[in-house]
Design a protein around this motif. Sequence first.
Motif, PDB file in Angstrom:
ATOM      1  N   ARG A  75      14.121  -7.491  -4.550  1.00  0.00           N
ATOM      2  CA  ARG A  75      13.312  -8.709  -4.668  1.00  0.00           C
ATOM      3  C   ARG A  75      12.221  -8.769  -3.613  1.00  0.00           C
ATOM      4  O   ARG A  75      11.083  -9.175  -3.891  1.00  0.00           O
ATOM      5  CB  ARG A  75      14.218  -9.937  -4.546  1.00  0.00           C
ATOM      6  N   GLY A  77      10.958  -6.185  -1.768  1.00  0.00           N
ATOM      7  CA  GLY A  77      10.062  -5.042  -1.670  1.00  0.00           C
ATOM      8  C   GLY A  77      10.497  -3.897  -0.791  1.00  0.00           C
ATOM      9  O   GLY A  77       9.746  -2.935  -0.622  1.00  0.00           O
ATOM     10  N   ALA A  85      12.142  -5.651  -9.392  1.00  0.00           N
ATOM     11  CA  ALA A  85      11.494  -6.671  -8.571  1.00  0.00           C
ATOM     12  C   ALA A  85      11.082  -7.868  -9.417  1.00  0.00           C
ATOM     13  O   ALA A  85      11.254  -9.027  -9.014  1.00  0.00           O
ATOM     14  CB  ALA A  85      10.276  -6.074  -7.862  1.00  0.00           C
TER      15      ALA A  85
END
Length: 234
Positions: A75, A77, A85
């Motif tokens: 989520r 990165g 993501a």
Amino acid sequence: MRCLSTVTRWLAAGLLLIGSAARAAEPGTADPMTERLAACAACHGSEGRTVGDTYYPSIAGKPARYLYAQLVNFRDGRRQHTIMAAMLANLSDRYLGEIATFYARQPHAAQPVFDGATAEQLATGERLTRQGDPARKIPPCQACHGEALTGVEPAIPGLRGLPVRYLDAQISAWKQGARRATAPDCMGQIAKALTGAEITAISAWLASQPYAPDARPATSLPAPLPLDCGGVLP
């Protein structure tokens, strides 16, 4: 065609997961986890038990804190995967914790062993997994992932039962900096010290090892971790 169908499956799964999370927040809505996480089954199998896939890992039975950390990393990165993501972008820490806890409680699925490694790869992979390379300050995989390589509670994943392509891709991603963990990133440090051939050998040996149906993460390590690892700090 295969790539297009895979992307379509991912996009549909992402919409379903985000929609399920929203529905779960509605008071009085009956929403069992198996239904809420049906999207995840598109790649990771029913209740996280992918069997025999050439890339997607089975996630059932892995330590909950490890699974939670990876969901957060996707989520936020630190792990690079566009679809993951997007699927997780609007999900709260609490919901990610519920997902991780659900999968951690599931029994893992038995996996077929990889039989495409050369004798040289198996020898190199086993040596690095069991002994490491002290001269290059590379610890053995067993020093962190447990003697049986089934992981350690509460936050270290097992390495058995994973597809060879997945293992190779993930260690390579750490080597290249495309995958990161909370600092200090011990896996990134180790991966950067390995050659590409060594990564392939380690992946091939790990994937060639049988994974017992009753295998579970260890409750503790017999010795302190050889490196400081931010991802497993209390």
